[in-house]
Write a protein that holds these residues in place. Sequence first.
Motif, PDB file in Angstrom:
ATOM      1  N   VAL A   1       0.856  -1.180   0.000  1.00 42.05           N
ATOM      2  CA  VAL A   1       0.000   0.000   0.000  1.00 42.05           C
ATOM      3  C   VAL A   1       0.894   1.231   0.000  1.00 42.05           C
ATOM      4  O   VAL A   1       1.805   1.346   0.832  1.00 42.05           O
ATOM      5  CB  VAL A   1      -0.936   0.010   1.223  1.00 42.05           C
ATOM      6  N   ILE A   2       0.642   2.132  -0.926  1.00 44.78           N
ATOM      7  CA  ILE A   2       1.422   3.360  -1.005  1.00 44.78           C
ATOM      8  C   ILE A   2       0.886   4.361   0.006  1.00 44.78           C
ATOM      9  O   ILE A   2      -0.307   4.664   0.042  1.00 44.78           O
ATOM     10  CB  ILE A   2       1.383   3.950  -2.425  1.00 44.78           C
ATOM     11  N   VAL A   3       1.791   4.864   0.864  1.00 42.89           N
ATOM     12  CA  VAL A   3       1.444   5.879   1.856  1.00 42.89           C
ATOM     13  C   VAL A   3       2.148   7.167   1.447  1.00 42.89           C
ATOM     14  O   VAL A   3       3.377   7.266   1.540  1.00 42.89           O
ATOM     15  CB  VAL A   3       1.859   5.451   3.278  1.00 42.89           C
ATOM     16  N   GLN A   4       1.389   8.129   0.962  1.00 40.45           N
ATOM     17  CA  GLN A   4       1.964   9.374   0.508  1.00 40.45           C
ATOM     18  C   GLN A   4       2.476  10.194   1.690  1.00 40.45           C
ATOM     19  O   GLN A   4       2.097   9.969   2.849  1.00 40.45           O
ATOM     20  CB  GLN A   4       0.923  10.188  -0.267  1.00 40.45           C
TER      21      GLN A   4
ATOM     22  N   GLN B   1       3.420  -8.652  10.817  1.00 44.54           N
ATOM     23  CA  GLN B   1       4.621  -8.184  10.149  1.00 44.54           C
ATOM     24  C   GLN B   1       4.396  -6.770   9.631  1.00 44.54           C
ATOM     25  O   GLN B   1       3.340  -6.467   9.069  1.00 44.54           O
ATOM     26  CB  GLN B   1       4.981  -9.104   8.983  1.00 44.54           C
ATOM     27  N   VAL B   2       5.389  -5.920   9.823  1.00 43.18           N
ATOM     28  CA  VAL B   2       5.349  -4.548   9.315  1.00 43.18           C
ATOM     29  C   VAL B   2       6.606  -4.331   8.487  1.00 43.18           C
ATOM     30  O   VAL B   2       7.721  -4.350   9.025  1.00 43.18           O
ATOM     31  CB  VAL B   2       5.270  -3.518  10.458  1.00 43.18           C
ATOM     32  N   LEU B   3       6.429  -4.137   7.189  1.00 37.56           N
ATOM     33  CA  LEU B   3       7.544  -3.933   6.272  1.00 37.56           C
ATOM     34  C   LEU B   3       7.341  -2.614   5.541  1.00 37.56           C
ATOM     35  O   LEU B   3       6.258  -2.345   5.015  1.00 37.56           O
ATOM     36  CB  LEU B   3       7.653  -5.078   5.261  1.00 37.56           C
ATOM     37  N   LEU B   4       8.398  -1.796   5.500  1.00 35.89           N
ATOM     38  CA  LEU B   4       8.352  -0.488   4.856  1.00 35.89           C
ATOM     39  C   LEU B   4       9.550  -0.338   3.931  1.00 35.89           C
ATOM     40  O   LEU B   4      10.648  -0.802   4.247  1.00 35.89           O
ATOM     41  CB  LEU B   4       8.376   0.638   5.901  1.00 35.89           C
TER      42      LEU B   4
ATOM     43  N   ARG C   1       1.887   6.362   9.693  1.00 40.44           N
ATOM     44  CA  ARG C   1       1.815   7.742   9.234  1.00 40.44           C
ATOM     45  C   ARG C   1       3.151   8.124   8.604  1.00 40.44           C
ATOM     46  O   ARG C   1       4.198   8.042   9.257  1.00 40.44           O
ATOM     47  CB  ARG C   1       1.488   8.692  10.384  1.00 40.44           C
ATOM     48  N   ASN C   2       3.111   8.526   7.350  1.00 36.62           N
ATOM     49  CA  ASN C   2       4.302   9.001   6.652  1.00 36.62           C
ATOM     50  C   ASN C   2       4.496  10.463   7.019  1.00 36.62           C
ATOM     51  O   ASN C   2       3.747  11.330   6.569  1.00 36.62           O
ATOM     52  CB  ASN C   2       4.129   8.827   5.148  1.00 36.62           C
TER      53      ASN C   2
ATOM     54  N   ALA D   1       4.112   0.085   2.066  1.00 39.87           N
ATOM     55  CA  ALA D   1       3.924  -0.604   3.340  1.00 39.87           C
ATOM     56  C   ALA D   1       3.209  -1.930   3.125  1.00 39.87           C
ATOM     57  O   ALA D   1       2.278  -2.029   2.330  1.00 39.87           O
ATOM     58  CB  ALA D   1       3.129   0.264   4.313  1.00 39.87           C
ATOM     59  N   VAL D   2       3.684  -2.941   3.853  1.00 38.27           N
ATOM     60  CA  VAL D   2       3.034  -4.251   3.905  1.00 38.27           C
ATOM     61  C   VAL D   2       2.807  -4.571   5.382  1.00 38.27           C
ATOM     62  O   VAL D   2       3.754  -4.598   6.166  1.00 38.27           O
ATOM     63  CB  VAL D   2       3.890  -5.350   3.242  1.00 38.27           C
ATOM     64  N   VAL D   3       1.554  -4.787   5.743  1.00 39.23           N
ATOM     65  CA  VAL D   3       1.179  -5.170   7.107  1.00 39.23           C
ATOM     66  C   VAL D   3       0.289  -6.394   6.997  1.00 39.23           C
ATOM     67  O   VAL D   3      -0.779  -6.337   6.401  1.00 39.23           O
ATOM     68  CB  VAL D   3       0.448  -4.029   7.847  1.00 39.23           C
TER      69      VAL D   3
END
Length: 291
Positions: free
Chosen positions: A72-75, A93-96, A148-149, A159-161
């Motif tokens: 998911v793209i977080v602007q 899992q939280v991957l950025l 939050r970016n 982001a992958v959660v």
Amino acid sequence: MKFSAALAIAALTGANAFVAPQTSRAATQLAMSDYSVNTSVRDNVDVGVGGPLSNGVGGRDLAEIWDNSSPVIVQGGSLRTWSFANPAIESVQVLLKTEGRPLDADVELWQGPDNTPHKMRVYVEDGALRTFNAVIGTPRGPNTVAIRNIGQLEFPLDAVVRPDRDDGLAANIASVAQRSETIQGGALRTYPFDPSVDSVAIILKTDGRPLNARIELLQGPNNNKQVVELYTEDGLDRPFFAIVETPGSGNVVRVVNTAPVEFPLYASVDAYRVGGGIDWPDDGLMIGRAF
């Protein structure tokens, strides 16, 4: 004569009556696992069950997770949330990552109204070269992960959660844990790594007290490539697992316990993936070699 013999026998019998009975001793041991509950993550990180992963053998590769997920793209300046209503999901899992630009984000775990038991501030100099990879505990759902970016509009992130399985990323990180050491409040520990180490596994936990720490990846004097400021309400119920990618040479992981002296933490920092040691790029740092 008979009276003296009888008196001697009575004395011996009376002495035996005061001999303490032999009882079996039960050995007791105080360990971190004594405070544990049934969770999906490994509770005792004192002894590892395997060595560093090499050449993709064992475990799930980070690239495979990205390939099998829909990021998911977080602007820049925006907020995205992922909700998990199933109480059986005990960790996520939280991957950025970015396309090579800096990564600056706040990661929070929401559980109920105005309850944030887990917070992270993440900074990465190059989000493509060094992605952020972590596993956070989410016991007793429902839970919501908010990202939050806090970067500018020109710095989006991917982001992958997703839920972490029993044989997922946390299990892989725990499998390479070779040792655990105590870091007292206000103290720090540094862990230098060889250029052949491509990534490092980090586990932070407490005995049930709050966890406040800062994790830094240094490459050269005062050159922070990645910084994670971490807060966890209960370091035993919600331990922190992370994989820090360490390309190049001169990498040092520094763990700082930012809590008071009454709040120690237990840290395990070991090599996660080891490469060949000869294909790392020449970044100008000549360590142990002649010019």
